[in-house]
Motif scaffolding. Structure first.
Motif, PDB file in Angstrom:
ATOM      1  N   LYS A   1      30.231  44.085  30.156  1.00  0.00           N
ATOM      2  CA  LYS A   1      31.303  44.822  30.811  1.00  0.00           C
ATOM      3  C   LYS A   1      30.753  46.154  31.303  1.00  0.00           C
ATOM      4  CE  LYS A   1      35.360  43.085  28.309  1.00  0.00           C
ATOM      5  NZ  LYS A   1      36.496  43.485  27.450  1.00  0.00           N
TER       6      LYS A   1
ATOM      7  N   GLU B   1      40.439  41.970  33.433  1.00  0.00           N
ATOM      8  CA  GLU B   1      40.314  42.519  34.782  1.00  0.00           C
ATOM      9  C   GLU B   1      39.141  43.489  34.876  1.00  0.00           C
ATOM     10  OE1 GLU B   1      44.005  44.251  35.934  1.00  0.00           O
ATOM     11  OE2 GLU B   1      45.101  42.340  35.941  1.00  0.00           O
ATOM     12  N   ASP B   2      38.390  43.649  33.787  1.00  0.00           N
ATOM     13  CA  ASP B   2      37.237  44.550  33.800  1.00  0.00           C
ATOM     14  C   ASP B   2      36.171  44.041  34.754  1.00  0.00           C
ATOM     15  OD1 ASP B   2      38.347  46.215  31.883  1.00  0.00           O
ATOM     16  OD2 ASP B   2      37.522  45.030  30.231  1.00  0.00           O
ATOM     17  N   GLN B   3      35.320  44.966  35.203  1.00  0.00           N
ATOM     18  CA  GLN B   3      34.158  44.585  35.998  1.00  0.00           C
ATOM     19  C   GLN B   3      32.974  44.322  35.068  1.00  0.00           C
ATOM     20  OE1 GLN B   3      33.790  47.725  39.069  1.00  0.00           O
ATOM     21  NE2 GLN B   3      34.318  46.107  40.516  1.00  0.00           N
TER      22      GLN B   3
ATOM     23  N   GLN C   1      33.421  41.139  39.596  1.00  0.00           N
ATOM     24  CA  GLN C   1      34.528  40.654  38.786  1.00  0.00           C
ATOM     25  C   GLN C   1      34.389  39.160  38.542  1.00  0.00           C
ATOM     26  OE1 GLN C   1      38.103  42.197  40.891  1.00  0.00           O
ATOM     27  NE2 GLN C   1      38.553  43.233  38.972  1.00  0.00           N
TER      28      GLN C   1
ATOM     29  N   GLN D   1      36.794  35.932  38.093  1.00  0.00           N
ATOM     30  CA  GLN D   1      38.171  35.545  38.325  1.00  0.00           C
ATOM     31  C   GLN D   1      38.721  34.738  37.153  1.00  0.00           C
ATOM     32  OE1 GLN D   1      39.792  36.798  40.695  1.00  0.00           O
ATOM     33  NE2 GLN D   1      38.061  37.670  41.829  1.00  0.00           N
TER      34      GLN D   1
END
Length: 395
Positions: A313, A353-355, A376, A378
């Protein structure tokens, strides 16, 4: 046994509180812990912003005990030697012998720590040929001649000039040519030792130790060869260091010392401008499938089957904070024309939804040598919702 993943997990299991604290504080600012070395009470940590990490190669970490005839680590130094954009940098944290009368012993330990920083087995230049040396710690140098009352009155009135002249480190630098090559900022803050714990009062115990600047930060830039009529000097690569601040922090009271910090501006012309590994997450990543990672290697990169790629992350604290990883030697899909592909299973990663980032860890270099751009992943329902939307549009 491979020293990659297993040793990193071992280090994590025994993480010291200071490392954890600084990782918690610095990771939101995009800093990653890239190396550490510890010897009893001595701890040295190196953090870097993630965009610089692929250009930092950890060459050596070393402990040099000087207590009890060189066998005990209550005194001595710890060192991290690294390459930063192709430049050699050594960082030393030390704890030298205490007490006013032991100045000669302090200087002997200083020399011994320096002499022990040999890197012959790693094909690394002598430490005095490194582009930059940072040397700091509890050096324990004291103020000579003046009595306790005079020193305290001088501190109270912020009259430090006469105290500087009797500071043992300042005196030693005038006599020792090598020590003189180490620079230091101006001591315009009060002596940082010795205080009553949990207060800002100098020592009120029966010993009433005389205040002193024991905690110091020095640096040394590489000597440039002298030009002669027959061998004119070549223009050196741009590498300069300037001091921005050198201060103590008197509000901290958990120790009988007050902490000291330096802030520098380092300007350089990089000798290395491209990372050894370029990572590319291929296609649209979803939680449902094994995904493909493409990566290219620099021509001079020495590959190992124990190299691995970790998925992280954004905001990782350390290289062992991966969500999952893949050995590049096990999960290879293809390899041609310098472009390699491996697959990685991400089905067990919680939806978020973290990158994310990909990092390539080199087992030979013990360093991260490539970091991808953020991306990201999905959620599992991504394609299903998209298909329903398409159906509604067609109706």
């Amino acid at each position: 046994m491979n020293c990659g993943i297993r040793s990193l997990l071992y280090d994590t299991a025994f993480e010291d509180p200071w490392s954890s604290f600084f990782m918690d504080v610095l990771s939101p600012l995009s800093f990653i812990k890239v190396s550490c070395v510890r010897m009893q009470g001595l701890l040295l940590l190196v953090f870097a912003k993630h965009q610089h990490v692929p250009f930092i190669q950890i060459l050596s970490t070393k402990s040099t005990p000087t207590g009890l005839f060189g066998y005990w680590g209550n005194k001595g130094g710890v060192n991290i030697c690294l390459k930063l954009y192709g430049y050699y940098v050594s960082i030393i944290n030390c704890h030298l012998p205490p007490h006013l009368a032991n100045n000669d012993q302090r200087l002997e330990h200083f020399d011994r720590i320096l002499e022990m920083q040999n890197f012959e087995e790693h094909d690394i230049p002598n430490i005095l040929d490194h582009d930059l040396i940072f040397w700091f710690g509890d050096m324990n140098f004291r103020i000579e001649d003046f009595g306790l009352h005079f020193v305290r009155e001088s501190i109270k009135n912020r009259c430090y000039g006469e105290l500087w002249e009797k500071d043992q480190l300042s005196i030693a630098k005038k006599r020792d040519p090598l020590l003189r090559e180490f620079q230091e900022g101006p001591l315009i803050f009060p002596p940082t030792y010795k205080f009553d714990r949990n207060s800002s009062n100098y020592d009120t115990s029966e010993k009433k130790r005389k205040p002193a600047w024991t905690d110091r930060i020095l640096w040394r830039l590489k000597r440039q060869p002298q030009a002669s009529l027959h061998t004119p000097s070549q223009p050196a690569p741009h590498f300069s260091l300037s001091l921005r601040s050198y201060i103590s922090h008197m509000m901290y009271c958990i120790s009988d010392h007050k902490p000291v910090t330096c802030t520098f501006d380092l300007e350089m012309k990089p000798l290395v401008s491209a990372p050894l590994i370029t990572l590319i997450p291929e296609g649209l990543w979803t939680m449902e499938n094994d995904m493909v990672i493409s990566y290219s290697l620099a021509p001079d990169f020495l590959y190992s089957p124990w190299d691995w790629i970790g998925l992280y992350k954004v905001g990782l604290r350390h290289i062992n904070d991966y969500m999952t990883y893949v050995w590049v030697g096990d999960n290879q899909v293809s390899s041609s024309d310098g472009l390699n592909q491996v697959y990685i299973n991400i089905s067990n990663i919680p939806e978020t939804e973290d990158q994310f980032l990909l990092c390539y860890y080199s087992n030979n270099l013990h360093s991260v040598v490539g970091i991808s751009k953020p991306f990201q992943i999905q959620p599992r329902s991504y394609f299903g919702e998209d298909a329903v939307g398409q159906a509604h549009l067609q109706m």
